[in-house]
Design a protein around this motif. Structure first.
Motif, short mmCIF file in Angstrom:
data_model
loop_
_atom_site.label_atom_id
_atom_site.label_comp_id
_atom_site.label_asym_id
_atom_site.label_seq_id
_atom_site.Cartn_x
_atom_site.Cartn_y
_atom_site.Cartn_z
N ASP A 32 18.59 0.59 -22.85
CA ASP A 32 18.51 0.47 -21.39
C ASP A 32 17.95 1.71 -20.69
O ASP A 32 17.26 1.59 -19.69
N TYR A 33 18.28 2.88 -21.19
CA TYR A 33 17.79 4.11 -20.55
C TYR A 33 17.96 5.28 -21.51
O TYR A 33 18.46 5.11 -22.63
N TYR A 34 17.52 6.45 -21.08
CA TYR A 34 17.65 7.66 -21.88
C TYR A 34 18.68 8.60 -21.26
O TYR A 34 18.87 8.63 -20.04
N VAL A 35 19.30 9.40 -22.11
CA VAL A 35 20.04 10.58 -21.67
C VAL A 35 19.31 11.81 -22.22
O VAL A 35 19.07 11.91 -23.42
N TRP A 167 17.77 14.42 -7.13
CA TRP A 167 18.82 13.98 -8.03
C TRP A 167 20.09 13.72 -7.22
O TRP A 167 20.35 14.38 -6.21
N ASN A 168 20.89 12.76 -7.68
CA ASN A 168 22.22 12.51 -7.13
C ASN A 168 23.28 12.85 -8.16
O ASN A 168 22.99 12.90 -9.37
N ALA A 169 24.49 13.08 -7.70
CA ALA A 169 25.56 13.51 -8.61
C ALA A 169 25.85 12.49 -9.71
O ALA A 169 26.28 12.87 -10.80
N ASP A 170 25.60 11.20 -9.44
CA ASP A 170 25.89 10.19 -10.47
C ASP A 170 24.80 10.10 -11.53
O ASP A 170 24.89 9.29 -12.45
N MET A 171 23.76 10.93 -11.41
CA MET A 171 22.69 10.95 -12.41
C MET A 171 22.88 12.04 -13.45
O MET A 171 22.14 12.10 -14.43
N LEU A 188 17.97 9.05 -17.42
CA LEU A 188 16.57 8.81 -17.08
C LEU A 188 16.16 7.39 -17.43
O LEU A 188 16.62 6.82 -18.44
N THR A 189 15.25 6.84 -16.63
CA THR A 189 14.64 5.56 -16.99
C THR A 189 13.69 5.77 -18.16
O THR A 189 13.41 6.91 -18.57
N ARG A 190 13.12 4.70 -18.66
CA ARG A 190 12.13 4.81 -19.73
C ARG A 190 10.89 5.58 -19.26
O ARG A 190 10.17 6.15 -20.07
N ASP A 191 10.66 5.58 -17.94
CA ASP A 191 9.54 6.33 -17.38
C ASP A 191 9.94 7.76 -17.01
O ASP A 191 9.18 8.46 -16.35
N LEU A 192 11.15 8.16 -17.41
CA LEU A 192 11.68 9.50 -17.19
C LEU A 192 11.98 9.81 -15.72
O LEU A 192 12.00 10.98 -15.31
N ASP A 193 12.26 8.78 -14.94
CA ASP A 193 12.74 9.00 -13.58
C ASP A 193 14.26 9.06 -13.60
O ASP A 193 14.91 8.26 -14.27
N PRO A 194 14.88 10.01 -12.87
CA PRO A 194 16.34 10.08 -12.84
C PRO A 194 16.95 8.77 -12.32
O PRO A 194 16.41 8.16 -11.39
N ARG A 195 18.05 8.36 -12.92
CA ARG A 195 18.74 7.13 -12.55
C ARG A 195 20.22 7.32 -12.74
O ARG A 195 20.67 8.24 -13.45
N PRO A 196 21.08 6.48 -12.15
CA PRO A 196 22.52 6.62 -12.33
C PRO A 196 22.94 6.44 -13.78
O PRO A 196 22.36 5.64 -14.52
N CYS A 197 23.94 7.19 -14.18
CA CYS A 197 24.52 7.06 -15.51
C CYS A 197 25.52 5.92 -15.53
O CYS A 197 26.02 5.49 -14.48
N THR A 198 25.86 5.44 -16.72
CA THR A 198 26.85 4.38 -16.88
C THR A 198 27.76 4.71 -18.05
O THR A 198 27.48 5.60 -18.86
N GLY A 199 28.86 3.97 -18.15
CA GLY A 199 29.75 4.09 -19.29
C GLY A 199 30.29 5.49 -19.49
O GLY A 199 30.57 6.23 -18.53
#
Length: 216
Positions: A32-35, A167-171, A188-199
């Motif tokens: 789904d995404y990268y860390v 960036w936001n704190a949840d990223m 990060l998204t697959r395109d390396l844009d910052p996104r919210p973290c999960t789990g």
């Protein structure tokens, strides 16, 4: 009793086999995404690297935030050690990552555990990892320490957020190990844009007196 033990043994083997099959079912590129994980090298050296004589910890290396890895993630959990048809990295590839990862050995391990799940070739995976690392503004203030300090882990997070507008704190999460700052992890998204973290990636270190040792 003997029949019960045999039944229990059969159940154990079935569960083990199912678990083993599940572990090998992860498909490279299916995530789904990268860390992006950055490690504070001085703390890692004090806790682990010095005892193992790691070249990353030589005084002339001047490492601060190093690239631990770029990790494919599910929204809940993550794949690792995927079966891939891609060729493993050459020695030149892993040595070529040592300037930001500390050692070629870490680069090899990151490919084996995480890169194999990316769906990319080793060369493309390392290139993407470098691109992600270089896109992050690493707080300059943390490189200016001249002695060990203890501080809330939230201060390190705030420093990254200030250095990276948008960036936001949840990223971003900051992790600790043995009461010391360990890593900064950016989702990060697959395109390396910052996104919210999960789990589990959302779990911040809550220490108010985390150790941060200066660059050597």
């Amino acid at each position: 009793m003997k029949e019960a033990m045999q039944a229990l043994g059969a159940l154990f083997l079935a569960v083990f086999a199912a678990g083993a099959a599940w572990a090998g079912d992860e498909t490279p590129g299916d995530f789904d995404y990268y860390v992006l994980s950055l490690s504070w090298s001085p703390n890692w050296c004090a806790q682990v690297g010095d005892a193992h004589g790691s070249e990353q910890c030589d005084k002339d290396r001047d490492f601060g935030w190093t690239l631990h890895g770029l990790w494919p993630q599910y929204d809940n959990g993550w794949p690792d050690y995927c079966k891939t048809t891609e060729h493993p990295p050459s020695q030149a590839m892993t040595l070529g990552m040592a300037d930001i990862m500390g050692t070629a050995g870490l680069a090899w391990h990151q490919w084996e555990k995480h890169g194999t799940c990316s769906g990319l070739s080793a060369g493309d995976y390392f290139a993407l990892s470098r691109q992600a690392y270089e896109a992050v503004n690493r707080p300059a203030m943390l490189r200016q320490l001249d002695k060990p300090v203890t501080l809330p882990a939230s201060v390190v997070e705030e420093a990254f957020l200030e250095a990276n507008p948008g960036w936001n704190a949840d990223m971003l999460t900051i992790t600790c190990k043995e009461s010391a700052i360990a890593e900064a992890r950016l989702c990060l998204t697959r395109d390396l844009d910052p996104r919210p973290c999960t789990g589990r990636t959302l779990r911040d270190c809550t220490a108010t007196d985390a150790l941060l040792t200066p660059i050597r």
